[in-house]
Design an enzyme around this catalytic site. Structure first.
Site, PDB file in Angstrom:
ATOM      1  N   LYS A 110      -3.684  -8.965  -7.232  1.00 54.31           N
ATOM      2  CA  LYS A 110      -4.956  -9.499  -6.730  1.00 54.31           C
ATOM      3  C   LYS A 110      -6.112  -8.578  -7.140  1.00 54.31           C
ATOM      4  O   LYS A 110      -5.903  -7.391  -7.394  1.00 54.31           O
ATOM      5  CB  LYS A 110      -4.912  -9.687  -5.214  1.00 54.31           C
ATOM      6  CG  LYS A 110      -5.113  -8.435  -4.407  1.00 54.31           C
ATOM      7  CD  LYS A 110      -5.187  -8.760  -2.925  1.00 54.31           C
ATOM      8  CE  LYS A 110      -5.610  -7.546  -2.135  1.00 54.31           C
ATOM      9  NZ  LYS A 110      -7.007  -7.468  -1.781  1.00 54.31           N
ATOM     10  N   LYS A 160     -10.774  -3.719  -4.785  1.00 52.12           N
ATOM     11  CA  LYS A 160     -11.865  -2.781  -5.077  1.00 52.12           C
ATOM     12  C   LYS A 160     -11.398  -1.354  -5.292  1.00 52.12           C
ATOM     13  O   LYS A 160     -12.094  -0.561  -5.907  1.00 52.12           O
ATOM     14  CB  LYS A 160     -12.973  -2.855  -4.018  1.00 52.12           C
ATOM     15  CG  LYS A 160     -12.563  -2.555  -2.596  1.00 52.12           C
ATOM     16  CD  LYS A 160     -13.767  -2.660  -1.665  1.00 52.12           C
ATOM     17  CE  LYS A 160     -13.565  -3.636  -0.537  1.00 52.12           C
ATOM     18  NZ  LYS A 160     -12.408  -3.389   0.331  1.00 52.12           N
ATOM     19  N   LYS A 177       0.838  -1.214   0.000  1.00 56.52           N
ATOM     20  CA  LYS A 177       0.000   0.000   0.000  1.00 56.52           C
ATOM     21  C   LYS A 177       0.871   1.261   0.000  1.00 56.52           C
ATOM     22  O   LYS A 177       0.480   2.268  -0.580  1.00 56.52           O
ATOM     23  CB  LYS A 177      -0.971  -0.006   1.173  1.00 56.52           C
ATOM     24  CG  LYS A 177      -2.046  -1.075   1.028  1.00 56.52           C
ATOM     25  CD  LYS A 177      -3.457  -0.536   1.064  1.00 56.52           C
ATOM     26  CE  LYS A 177      -4.401  -1.522   0.405  1.00 56.52           C
ATOM     27  NZ  LYS A 177      -5.728  -1.598   0.927  1.00 56.52           N
TER      28      LYS A 177
HETATM   29  N1  AQP Z   1      -8.615 -10.763  -4.463  1.00 51.15           N
HETATM   30  C1  AQP Z   1      -9.066 -11.329  -3.364  1.00 51.15           C
HETATM   31  N2  AQP Z   1      -9.255 -12.671  -3.299  1.00 51.15           N
HETATM   32  C2  AQP Z   1      -9.722 -13.269  -2.168  1.00 51.15           C
HETATM   33  N3  AQP Z   1     -10.023 -12.576  -1.039  1.00 51.15           N
HETATM   34  C3  AQP Z   1      -9.846 -11.236  -1.060  1.00 51.15           C
HETATM   35  N4  AQP Z   1     -10.048 -10.285  -0.136  1.00 51.15           N
HETATM   36  C4  AQP Z   1      -9.709  -9.085  -0.651  1.00 51.15           C
HETATM   37  N5  AQP Z   1      -9.288  -9.229  -1.918  1.00 51.15           N
HETATM   38  C5  AQP Z   1      -9.367 -10.550  -2.199  1.00 51.15           C
HETATM   39  C6  AQP Z   1     -10.584 -10.530   1.198  1.00 51.15           C
HETATM   40  O1  AQP Z   1     -11.750  -9.733   1.354  1.00 51.15           O
HETATM   41  C7  AQP Z   1     -11.857  -9.335   2.724  1.00 51.15           C
HETATM   42  C8  AQP Z   1     -12.073  -7.871   2.820  1.00 51.15           C
HETATM   43  O2  AQP Z   1     -10.939  -7.182   2.401  1.00 51.15           O
HETATM   44  P1  AQP Z   1     -10.746  -5.644   2.796  1.00 51.15           P
HETATM   45  O3  AQP Z   1     -11.790  -4.835   2.169  1.00 51.15           O
HETATM   46  O4  AQP Z   1     -10.725  -5.524   4.259  1.00 51.15           O
HETATM   47  O5  AQP Z   1      -9.352  -5.214   2.289  1.00 51.15           O
HETATM   48  P2  AQP Z   1      -8.411  -5.802   1.205  1.00 51.15           P
HETATM   49  O6  AQP Z   1      -7.985  -7.157   1.620  1.00 51.15           O
HETATM   50  O7  AQP Z   1      -7.320  -4.810   1.009  1.00 51.15           O
HETATM   51  O8  AQP Z   1      -9.387  -5.896  -0.066  1.00 51.15           O
HETATM   52  P3  AQP Z   1      -9.389  -5.025  -1.381  1.00 51.15           P
HETATM   53  O9  AQP Z   1     -10.587  -5.384  -2.166  1.00 51.15           O
HETATM   54  O10 AQP Z   1      -8.081  -5.118  -2.055  1.00 51.15           O
HETATM   55  O11 AQP Z   1      -9.611  -3.566  -0.816  1.00 51.15           O
HETATM   56  P4  AQP Z   1      -8.726  -2.283  -1.085  1.00 51.15           P
HETATM   57  O12 AQP Z   1      -8.677  -2.107  -2.569  1.00 51.15           O
HETATM   58  O13 AQP Z   1      -9.410  -1.186  -0.378  1.00 51.15           O
HETATM   59  O14 AQP Z   1      -7.371  -2.560  -0.495  1.00 51.15           O
HETATM   60  C9  AQP Z   1     -10.588  -9.817   3.427  1.00 51.15           C
HETATM   61  O15 AQP Z   1     -10.856 -11.031   4.099  1.00 51.15           O
HETATM   62  C10 AQP Z   1      -9.636 -10.043   2.290  1.00 51.15           C
HETATM   63  O16 AQP Z   1      -8.644 -11.000   2.599  1.00 51.15           O
END
Ligand code: AQP
Length: 329
Positions: A199, A202, A117
């Site tokens: 990965k 969002k 990040k």
């Molecule tokens: N690509 C992924 N595959 C499987 N699991 C995923 N998770 C996130 N991306 C994937 C799981 O979703 C849950 C919520 O995640 P989060 O919103 O707390 O943050 P994150 O892991 O950083 O997810 P994003 O979508 O990538 O959000 P941003 O873009 O804001 O950083 C967690 O259980 C995560 O493991």
């Protein structure tokens, strides 16, 4: 401590959740609920975590509401699970401070999400981004959580929560349960549609990275058409073919067909046929979620969140009182 097994998990309201969030997190919460009738489940909207990356206020408040609605639309029943906003329970930040004071900097420096990040948001490498895992440890430890179902990217943070719990217990006496982690091996890490090295995320800069749960059929079709594939044309799963393997994993998750059966179904066919079929299945998969989503009333949602916050606070405030006493405050 509770006799029921308790799970805690959360999602950041940093955008509309995608298939990775659904299959990596929410789907597993629902499966666990189906398997174990006697389970206490806390589904948090971790809005304080979202602030580690700048959020426009009006967009953040909309995303919080939308995420809560999506929890319900995906099948989390508010009469069985506690759905609440992290910011409605001030004990999360209070415990985070107390845990900050026993967390070694070196442990936080090892966290891969912090490194990723910081790389993505070079102009805003804030202290919150660095101490994010301590707030997450507080989220989990406040509720005597037995295990935390997450995607692979969050596994390291849950492991750190265990380290912090152990350290606190050694210093002040048995206080926190050491949480286990549950990662579904099939959906642990869905990859970005536009770059299988990354990965699905969002907050990705391109919407072609992900399929959101609110994507319309036209958008799903456009995104799947544009999704990158590997060289060759066979629908075959394998490490050397990360792009098509990711699409096959998504196909398998949406249809509950095995990878072997998908390979068989597409023998002699190419990417075009596969993508057309995947699009159809995804549209059908999203339809009931979207239907349920549009039927959720705003006032009803507010009441669910308010009640969730009250229920969560009953437990969190007891835990923080115990911690304060142990520390000598
Ligand atoms: N690509 C992924 N595959 C499987 N699991 C995923 N998770 C996130 N991306 C994937 C799981 O979703 C849950 C919520 O995640 P989060 O919103 O707390 O943050 P994150 O892991 O950083 O997810 P994003 O979508 O990538 O959000 P941003 O873009 O804001 O950083 C967690 O259980 C995560 O493991």
């Amino acid at each position: 401590m509770t006799s029921k097994k308790r799970i805690f998990s959360g999602i950041q309201p940093t955008g509309i959740i995608h298939l990775g969030n659904y299959f990596g997190a929410i789907y597993n919460w629902i499966q666990l609920l189906k398997k174990e009738k006697d389970l206490d489940v806390f589904c948090c909207i971790v809005d304080y975590h979202a602030l580690t990356v700048f959020q426009k206020p009006e967009v953040l408040s909309e995303n919080i509401k939308q995420l809560a609605k999506l929890y319900i639309a995906c099948g989390l029943d508010p009469s069985r699970v506690t759905i609440f906003r992290q910011s409605a329970v001030p004990e999360h930040t209070e415990l985070a401070w107390l845990l900050n004071c026993i967390t070694p900097m070196a442990e936080l420096e090892r966290m891969t999400q912090y490194k990723d990040k910081s790389e993505q948001h070079k102009s805003n490498i804030n202290a919150g981004l660095f101490t994010y895992p301590v707030l997450m440890a507080a989220d989990i430890l406040l509720y005597d959580t037995d295990f935390v179902p997450v995607g692979e990217d969050q596994k390291q943070h849950v492991e750190l929560a265990r380290v912090i719990a152990k350290k606190f217990n050694n210093l002040y006496g048995e206080t926190f349960k050491e949480p286990g982690v549950y990662v579904n091996p099939v959906s642990a890490r869905l990859r970005a549609l536009d770059n299988p090295e990354k990965k699905m995320s969002k907050s990705a800069s391109s919407e072609y990275n992900y399929i959101s749960l609110t994507d319309t059929p036209d958008i799903v079709e456009k995104k799947i058409k544009k999704a990158v594939t590997d060289s060759g044309s066979e629908i075959k799963y394998g490490e050397a073919r990360p792009a098509i393997s990711n699409l096959m994993t998504i196909y398998s998750l949406a249809t509950e067909m095995s990878i072997k059966d998908i390979e068989k179904k597409f023998i002699g066919k190419g990417y075009g046929d596969f993508k057309k079929s995947l699009t159809e299945h995804l549209v059908n998969f999203l339809k009931p979620i979207q239907k349920k989503l549009s039927a959720i009333d705003d006032n009803e949602l507010e009441a669910i969140l308010k009640n969730g916050g009250i229920e969560a606070r009953k437990i969190a405030s007891k835990k923080v009182a115990e911690v304060r006493e142990k520390i000598g405050l």
